[in-house]
Design an enzyme around this catalytic site. Structure first.
Site, PDB file in Angstrom:
ATOM      1  N   ARG A 226    -151.368  91.230  99.045  1.00 40.03           N
ATOM      2  CA  ARG A 226    -151.354  92.577  98.430  1.00 40.03           C
ATOM      3  C   ARG A 226    -150.284  92.679  97.363  1.00 40.03           C
ATOM      4  O   ARG A 226    -150.481  93.302  96.323  1.00 40.03           O
ATOM      5  CB  ARG A 226    -151.138  93.647  99.512  1.00 40.03           C
TER       6      ARG A 226
ATOM      7  N   ASP B 227    -146.209  89.116 106.430  1.00 41.68           N
ATOM      8  CA  ASP B 227    -147.483  89.632 105.925  1.00 41.68           C
ATOM      9  C   ASP B 227    -147.284  90.458 104.651  1.00 41.68           C
ATOM     10  O   ASP B 227    -146.251  91.116 104.487  1.00 41.68           O
ATOM     11  CB  ASP B 227    -148.121  90.501 107.017  1.00 41.68           C
TER      12      ASP B 227
ATOM     13  N   ASN C  65    -155.895  81.032 109.793  1.00 48.95           N
ATOM     14  CA  ASN C  65    -155.807  81.108 108.325  1.00 48.95           C
ATOM     15  C   ASN C  65    -156.693  80.083 107.602  1.00 48.95           C
ATOM     16  O   ASN C  65    -156.921  80.198 106.394  1.00 48.95           O
ATOM     17  CB  ASN C  65    -154.349  80.956 107.845  1.00 48.95           C
TER      18      ASN C  65
ATOM     19  N   SER D 275    -153.504  79.590 113.098  1.00 44.31           N
ATOM     20  CA  SER D 275    -154.692  78.770 113.406  1.00 44.31           C
ATOM     21  C   SER D 275    -155.930  79.389 112.766  1.00 44.31           C
ATOM     22  O   SER D 275    -156.919  78.695 112.525  1.00 44.31           O
ATOM     23  CB  SER D 275    -154.926  78.715 114.917  1.00 44.31           C
TER      24      SER D 275
ATOM     25  N   HIS E 239    -147.726  84.233  97.693  1.00 44.53           N
ATOM     26  CA  HIS E 239    -147.160  83.296  98.673  1.00 44.53           C
ATOM     27  C   HIS E 239    -145.919  82.606  98.090  1.00 44.53           C
ATOM     28  O   HIS E 239    -144.953  82.363  98.800  1.00 44.53           O
ATOM     29  CB  HIS E 239    -148.204  82.269  99.098  1.00 44.53           C
TER      30      HIS E 239
HETATM   31  C1  FPP Z   1    -149.696  86.631 105.066  1.00 39.66           C
HETATM   32  O1  FPP Z   1    -149.859  87.451 103.940  1.00 39.66           O
HETATM   33  C2  FPP Z   1    -149.002  85.444 104.689  1.00 39.66           C
HETATM   34  C3  FPP Z   1    -149.476  84.189 104.868  1.00 39.66           C
HETATM   35  C4  FPP Z   1    -150.762  83.876 105.490  1.00 39.66           C
HETATM   36  C5  FPP Z   1    -148.705  83.043 104.418  1.00 39.66           C
HETATM   37  C6  FPP Z   1    -147.225  83.188 104.571  1.00 39.66           C
HETATM   38  C7  FPP Z   1    -146.620  82.039 103.933  1.00 39.66           C
HETATM   39  C8  FPP Z   1    -145.503  82.072 103.219  1.00 39.66           C
HETATM   40  C9  FPP Z   1    -144.593  83.209 103.065  1.00 39.66           C
HETATM   41  C10 FPP Z   1    -145.101  80.820 102.601  1.00 39.66           C
HETATM   42  C11 FPP Z   1    -144.449  79.998 103.638  1.00 39.66           C
HETATM   43  C12 FPP Z   1    -144.413  78.650 103.171  1.00 39.66           C
HETATM   44  C13 FPP Z   1    -143.665  77.719 103.723  1.00 39.66           C
HETATM   45  C14 FPP Z   1    -143.465  76.491 102.989  1.00 39.66           C
HETATM   46  C15 FPP Z   1    -142.997  77.881 105.019  1.00 39.66           C
HETATM   47  P1  FPP Z   1    -151.333  87.799 103.492  1.00 39.66           P
HETATM   48  O2  FPP Z   1    -151.781  86.718 102.565  1.00 39.66           O
HETATM   49  O3  FPP Z   1    -152.176  88.013 104.688  1.00 39.66           O
HETATM   50  O4  FPP Z   1    -151.115  89.123 102.686  1.00 39.66           O
HETATM   51  P2  FPP Z   1    -152.118  90.361 102.634  1.00 39.66           P
HETATM   52  O5  FPP Z   1    -152.185  90.916 104.035  1.00 39.66           O
HETATM   53  O6  FPP Z   1    -151.448  91.294 101.683  1.00 39.66           O
HETATM   54  O7  FPP Z   1    -153.437  89.856 102.130  1.00 39.66           O
END
Ligand code: FPP
Length: 231
Positions: free
Chosen positions: A6, A2, A50, A48, A19
């Site tokens: 941010r 996570d 996302n 599920s 990402h």
């Molecule tokens: C959560 O951070 C992260 C995700 C929903 C995606 C995680 C995916 C990756 C690290 C890429 C993986 C890819 C492969 C090919 C395996 P967030 O977007 O919720 O961050 P935030 O809480 O700061 O908004």
């Protein structure tokens, strides 16, 4: 994993760039785990839930899968990593499915470390799909036990996790490994996932090493307690 969004927002970048950096952090972490002799690593890449994100971010994440597999899988294969994808593949595109098939096929003979990537995964989904598959195999209520159901769970190829790390500062498990994490040690860090590195991993491992694991017993255990059925 996570904190990607941010991380990007703080730099005035589109979330998908966070990402992208998340993929780099993942590859770094897989290598660091392999170097430390960790045999199983499971990461939550797409839940599920996302799909509720803006279309642009969801399609960006799907494209990132294709790029990440073509860019990194060969190197991970050479490093002895075996990849398993866990989750509901029925809703992902044929291209993404083909990419996952390629990642699994290219690494299937490896045994140094197992990397399970949870994608379109949810802990509740997993419990329901396990029950459904057990019933489809003809198991009735009297056949069902913790041990038999565990064989139908998406992570039946891996032992239950010892350590559960969540980056990004939130103090919840958000539908990840609900069944498997029953006795996992939880570790929460404010570090945003794209900043996660070997030093962060070592801090988590040091915190884990200081925990006393009792598995419901009164005295510390060195290995997971067996269920009554297994004893
Ligand atoms: C959560 O951070 C992260 C995700 C929903 C995606 C995680 C995916 C990756 C690290 C890429 C993986 C890819 C492969 C090919 C395996 P967030 O977007 O919720 O961050 P935030 O809480 O700061 O908004």
């Amino acid at each position: 994993m996570d904190g990607n969004g941010r991380w990007a927002s703080r730099r005035r970048m589109p979330r998908v760039l966070g990402h992208e950096q998340g993929v780099e952090a993942l590859v770094r972490t897989v290598r660091a785990c392999a170097e430390r002799g960790i045999e199983y690593l499971t990461v939550f890449a797409f839940s599920s839930e996302n799909w509720k994100r803006p279309e642009e971010e969801v399609s960006g994440l799907m494209k990132l899968v294709l790029v990440a597999v073509s860019k990194h899988v060969q190197q991970l294969a050479e490093a002895g990593v075996r990849i398993h994808i866990v989750g509901d593949r029925s809703k992902v595109s044929d291209k993404v499915k083909a990419s996952w098939d390629q990642a699994e096929a290219a690494t299937r003979h490896n045994s140094r470390m197992v990397l399970s990537v949870a994608f379109n995964y949810g802990g509740r989904w997993d419990i329901v799909q396990a029950c459904r598959r057990a019933m489809a195999d003809g198991l009735g209520p009297d056949d069902l036990s913790e041990a038999t159901l565990a064989r139908y769970m998406a992570l039946s190829h891996a032992p239950d996790p010892d350590l559960f790390i969540r980056t990004g500062g939130e103090l919840r498990i958000s539908n990840f490994l609900l069944w498997q994490a029953a006795y996992a040690e939880l570790y929460f860090t404010d570090c945003l996932w794209p900043d996660f590195d070997a030093g962060q991993l070592d801090a988590a491992l040091a915190a884990y090493a200081a925990r006393e694991r009792r598995f419901g017993d009164v005295k510390p255990a060195t290995a997971p307690a067996r269920t009554a059925e297994e004893v």
